[in-house]
Enzyme design. Structure first.
Site, PDB file in Angstrom:
ATOM      1  N   ARG A 220       0.654  -1.188  -0.067  1.00 21.53           N
ATOM      2  CA  ARG A 220       0.047   0.093   0.158  1.00 21.53           C
ATOM      3  C   ARG A 220       0.884   1.346   0.029  1.00 21.53           C
ATOM      4  O   ARG A 220       0.750   2.069   0.860  1.00 21.53           O
ATOM      5  CB  ARG A 220      -0.711   0.013   1.504  1.00 21.53           C
ATOM      6  CG  ARG A 220      -2.113  -0.606   1.114  1.00 21.53           C
ATOM      7  CD  ARG A 220      -2.971  -0.322   2.507  1.00 21.53           C
ATOM      8  NE  ARG A 220      -2.230   0.128   3.795  1.00 21.53           N
ATOM      9  CZ  ARG A 220      -1.792  -0.401   4.845  1.00 21.53           C
ATOM     10  NH1 ARG A 220      -2.385  -2.072   4.734  1.00 21.53           N
ATOM     11  NH2 ARG A 220      -1.346  -0.314   5.754  1.00 21.53           N
ATOM     12  N   TYR A 263       6.601  42.141   5.871  1.00 19.14           N
ATOM     13  CA  TYR A 263       6.032  42.395   7.182  1.00 19.14           C
ATOM     14  C   TYR A 263       6.911  42.214   8.291  1.00 19.14           C
ATOM     15  O   TYR A 263       7.788  41.132   8.089  1.00 19.14           O
ATOM     16  CB  TYR A 263       4.842  41.326   7.526  1.00 19.14           C
ATOM     17  CG  TYR A 263       3.436  41.882   6.500  1.00 19.14           C
ATOM     18  CD1 TYR A 263       2.761  43.022   6.489  1.00 19.14           C
ATOM     19  CD2 TYR A 263       3.245  40.859   5.383  1.00 19.14           C
ATOM     20  CE1 TYR A 263       1.833  43.475   5.732  1.00 19.14           C
ATOM     21  CE2 TYR A 263       2.224  40.954   4.789  1.00 19.14           C
ATOM     22  CZ  TYR A 263       1.273  42.246   4.886  1.00 19.14           C
ATOM     23  OH  TYR A 263       0.347  42.412   3.884  1.00 19.14           O
ATOM     24  N   CYS A 310       4.403  36.307   2.695  1.00 19.78           N
ATOM     25  CA  CYS A 310       3.194  37.071   2.856  1.00 19.78           C
ATOM     26  C   CYS A 310       2.099  35.822   2.284  1.00 19.78           C
ATOM     27  O   CYS A 310       2.398  34.890   1.800  1.00 19.78           O
ATOM     28  CB  CYS A 310       3.052  38.426   1.800  1.00 19.78           C
ATOM     29  SG  CYS A 310       4.262  39.516   2.216  1.00 19.78           S
ATOM     30  N   MET A 311       0.989  36.382   2.187  1.00 24.78           N
ATOM     31  CA  MET A 311      -0.007  35.589   1.981  1.00 24.78           C
ATOM     32  C   MET A 311      -0.071  35.226   0.337  1.00 24.78           C
ATOM     33  O   MET A 311      -0.252  33.815   0.024  1.00 24.78           O
ATOM     34  CB  MET A 311      -1.519  35.987   2.170  1.00 24.78           C
ATOM     35  CG  MET A 311      -2.725  35.288   1.925  1.00 24.78           C
ATOM     36  SD  MET A 311      -4.453  35.810   2.244  1.00 24.78           S
ATOM     37  CE  MET A 311      -4.440  36.306   3.818  1.00 24.78           C
ATOM     38  N   ASP A 312       0.477  36.137  -0.513  1.00 23.55           N
ATOM     39  CA  ASP A 312       0.251  35.802  -1.860  1.00 23.55           C
ATOM     40  C   ASP A 312       1.693  36.077  -2.683  1.00 23.55           C
ATOM     41  O   ASP A 312       1.796  36.051  -3.596  1.00 23.55           O
ATOM     42  CB  ASP A 312      -0.647  36.790  -2.708  1.00 23.55           C
ATOM     43  CG  ASP A 312      -1.975  36.843  -1.821  1.00 23.55           C
ATOM     44  OD1 ASP A 312      -2.639  35.759  -1.567  1.00 23.55           O
ATOM     45  OD2 ASP A 312      -2.621  37.901  -1.657  1.00 23.55           O
TER      46      ASP A 312
HETATM   47  C1  LIG Z   1      -1.561   7.076   3.533  1.00 26.56           C
HETATM   48  C2  LIG Z   1      -1.435   5.576   3.945  1.00 26.56           C
HETATM   49  C3  LIG Z   1      -0.574   4.503   3.497  1.00 26.56           C
HETATM   50  C4  LIG Z   1       0.675   5.147   2.502  1.00 26.56           C
HETATM   51  O1  LIG Z   1       1.526   5.369   3.249  1.00 26.56           O
HETATM   52  P1  LIG Z   1       2.890   6.056   2.496  1.00 26.56           P
HETATM   53  O2  LIG Z   1       3.843   6.434   3.752  1.00 26.56           O
HETATM   54  O3  LIG Z   1       2.513   7.227   2.008  1.00 26.56           O
HETATM   55  O4  LIG Z   1       3.500   4.852   1.708  1.00 26.56           O
HETATM   56  C5  LIG Z   1      -0.767   3.261   3.478  1.00 26.56           C
HETATM   57  N1  LIG Z   1      -1.762   2.558   4.486  1.00 26.56           N
HETATM   58  C6  LIG Z   1      -2.616   3.643   5.101  1.00 26.56           C
HETATM   59  C7  LIG Z   1      -3.468   3.157   5.926  1.00 26.56           C
HETATM   60  C8  LIG Z   1      -2.470   4.944   4.907  1.00 26.56           C
HETATM   61  O5  LIG Z   1      -3.376   5.980   5.360  1.00 26.56           O
END
Ligand SMILES: *Cc1c(COP(=O)(O)O)cnc(C)c1O
Length: 369
Positions: A220, A263, A310-312
């Site tokens: 993941r 600022y 600044c903001m922008d």
């Molecule tokens: C965001 C997330 C990931 C990915 O994590 P990275 O560190 O960006 O690779 C994997 N599992 C879950 C549950 C996440 O929320």
């Protein structure tokens, strides 16, 4: 895309594809890949990034909420989508309608999903989240087996996945290995009970790169796909940065020595100097605590933001360097031999690379190259 303010982020989808392939090379051929595209694909743009990933045959997309999932479906993306965040009972119809896969760690929610799925006469896939030490959402690992045994009884729910998450894979090897051990034990207990869950996943980017044994049969990653490193000194994987942040000088003038900028006059010129103004600011998510710290590249030369952001707008003292309105300035990315990385800005801003890219506001147009 038409825009007048010359401030934009370039998103290099070729580099995204390159990083995706690097990750694919790190996992065995049967291992599926879910890429997390939450928070507007870490600021890179949810839809273009997801479409690119779909074209690369990513197996799953991970989002934080149903709302993000619906945006993907409305853009015509058909691959499986896991909603990593939690939902309420009232959300069951939306999940079924948009074919989004919820994360489940509460029996009441499971019952509501089962009921709604029965109503639609179509089973719903869910992934069960187990807490092996993150302390966030997820059933505590000690309580996971009886919980899953209850969910298995629900006829209209199909437990497609089981997952857990690491709180510091980048820092604590022992703890992460301990978590992987707990998760493995649960997987074995389930097997012994005759419960087979097709997808088992735990690895975020750091898991993918640093812990072979965390891959199970799906990974993941998020950060690494965007070309960012979860930690310095990671050998074994070469990533290419995907996002650059650029702008153009809108104004240049000579000021005397001893002249205060912005600022609070936190910057005073030492000698007569050219000062340029760039049209970007904290209103774009460019962190204000980078005032007087952040590097800027103009025509291949490195300068520093001068005075408070600044903001922008921001100013840069370029000394006697010849700069005029219209010259390009790079805030993230390369110019000539010089380079500014997201990681460098994150360190200067006392935060993590994730926050820098997620923070870049919707006011900055994204150009896809
Ligand atoms: C965001 C997330 C990931 C990915 O994590 P990275 O560190 O960006 O690779 C994997 N599992 C879950 C549950 C996440 O929320």
């Amino acid at each position: 895309m038409q825009f007048y303010r010359p401030t934009w982020a370039e998103v290099n989808l070729g580099n995204l594809a390159y990083n995706f392939r690097q990750i694919k090379k790190m996992v065995s051929s049967g291992t599926k890949i879910m890429v997390t595209v939450k928070a507007d694909a870490y600021g890179h743009g949810l839809i273009p990034v997801s479409k690119k990933l779909a074209s690369l045959k990513v197996d799953f997309l991970g989002v934080a909420s149903i709302d993000e999932g619906i945006k993907l479906r409305q853009a015509g993306i058909k691959i499986p989508i896991l909603v990593l965040g939690l939902i309420f009972k009232k959300d069951a119809p939306a999940l079924l309608r948009y074919r989004l896969t919820p994360t489940v760690c509460d029996l009441q929610i499971a019952l509501a999903l089962d009921k709604e799925a029965r109503k639609c006469s179509r089973p719903i896939n869910v992934h069960i989240k187990v807490d092996t030490g993150m302390g966030r959402i997820g059933v505590l690992h000690q309580e996971a087996l009886p919980f899953i045994e209850e969910v298995v009884k629900l006829k209209h729910i199909n437990i497609e996945g089981l997952f857990t998450h690491f709180p510091f894979a980048d820092m604590d090897r022992d703890f992460t290995s301990y978590q992987i051990g707990l998760f493995n034990r649960l997987v074995n207990d389930l097997k012994n009970e005759g419960i087979r869950i097709p997808l088992v996943h735990s690895a975020n980017s750091m898991g993918v790169i640093g812990y072979r044994e965390s891959h199970f049969n799906m990974v993941r990653p998020g950060l690494a796909v965007y070309g960012l490193y979860p930690r310095e000194d990671l050998n074994g994987i070469k990533l290419r940065p995907v996002l650059s942040l650029k702008t153009k000088v809108v104004y240049a003038k000579r000021v005397p020595g001893g002249f205060g900028l912005s600022y609070g006059h936190t910057y005073i010129t030492e000698k007569p100097s050219s000062v340029v103004t760039l049209p970007i600011g904290y209103g774009d998510g460019y962190p204000r605590n980078l005032s007087n710290f952040a590097p800027v590249l103009i025509k291949g030369k490195r300068f520093r933001i001068s005075g408070n952001i600044c903001m922008d707008q921001v100013m840069v003292d370029v000394g006697d360097f010849a700069v005029k309105a219209g010259d390009e300035a790079v805030l993230i990315g390369s110019s000539g031999k010089e380079k500014i990385t997201v990681e460098e800005l994150a360190t200067l801003s006392a935060t993590i690379p994730y926050e820098i890219v997620c923070g870049l506001g919707s006011r900055i147009p994204r150009l896809y190259i």
